[in-house]
Design a protein around this motif. Structure first.
Motif, short mmCIF file in Angstrom:
data_model
loop_
_atom_site.label_atom_id
_atom_site.label_comp_id
_atom_site.label_asym_id
_atom_site.label_seq_id
_atom_site.Cartn_x
_atom_site.Cartn_y
_atom_site.Cartn_z
N ARG A 191 44.52 11.23 27.81
CA ARG A 191 45.44 12.15 27.13
C ARG A 191 45.30 13.56 27.69
N GLU A 245 45.86 16.39 26.34
CA GLU A 245 45.21 17.36 25.43
C GLU A 245 43.70 17.20 25.44
N GLN A 289 42.40 18.84 28.69
CA GLN A 289 42.41 20.30 28.55
C GLN A 289 41.24 20.77 27.68
#
Ligand code: S3P
Length: 181
Positions: free
Chosen positions: A83, A85, A88
């Motif tokens: 994913r 996110e 990050q």
């Protein structure tokens, strides 16, 4: 600073992470364990009840939760980098180490540690599965990691020591060349 270990099943993230945490006297967190604790279910039960998508939702919550903390040693599940996110959050909040090894070695270690707990290795050819997943995920691992560690043929203690030195150097404290006042 947090240190995060990413990489495929069988790359040694949890074993190396535990040794590293003990050496550095920092808390160790495994996102798979966090998912199990929060959901009250084993990973294979979550996959059975909610499928991989359900597991990935819980995993993303666990990643967000753990990345709110500081100075931890964090082992992630092999697919945590899938994913954006997560990628990050991991990269922003830690020095990220990618433990990689040849599929044959990942296979040996994953089988030794217990394939039963890993739903993605339940098919007829787990070695081929590992080879394919590693190829599919290589870019995501590379995009998330700050440091790549070749884990092939090396003991968990050796790997933990390399990571410890790199982490301390990054934090600006090698423990050497210190002048006492
Ligand atoms: C997975 C790896 C597992 C666990 C789940 C899915 C994956 O963690 O999160 O079975 O997608 O590679 P380990 O890498 O600790 O085995």
């Amino acid at each position: 600073m947090n240190a995060v270990l990413i990489g495929m099943m069988g790359s040694g993230k949890s074993t190396v992470g535990r040794i590293l945490a003990r050496e550095l006297q920092r808390p160790f967190v495994d996102t798979d364990t966090l998912v199990e604790l929060k959901s009250g279910q084993l990973i294979r039960q979550i996959f059975a009840a909610e499928g991989e998508a359900g597991f990935r939702r819980l995993e993303a919550e666990a990643v967000a939760e753990v990345m709110a903390g500081e100075n931890q040693i964090i082992a992630t599940g092999g697919g945590a980098v899938l994913r954006p996110e997560n990628r990050q959050a991991l990269r922003r909040g830690a020095l990220v180490f990618w433990l990689d090894a040849e599929p044959a070695e990942l296979y040996r270690r994953a089988m030794h540690q217990g394939a039963a707990a890993r739903p993605l290795l339940q098919g007829p050819d787990p070695l081929a599965t590992l080879r394919n997943l590693r190829a599919e995920r290589a870019l995501a691992y590379a995009q998330t990691a700050h440091v790549m560690i070749c884990a092939g043929g090396r003991s968990p203690e050796e790997l933990a020591e390399e990571i410890r030195l790199r982490l301390l150097a990054h934090e600006g404290d090698t423990g050497e060349c210190r002048t006492s006042k």
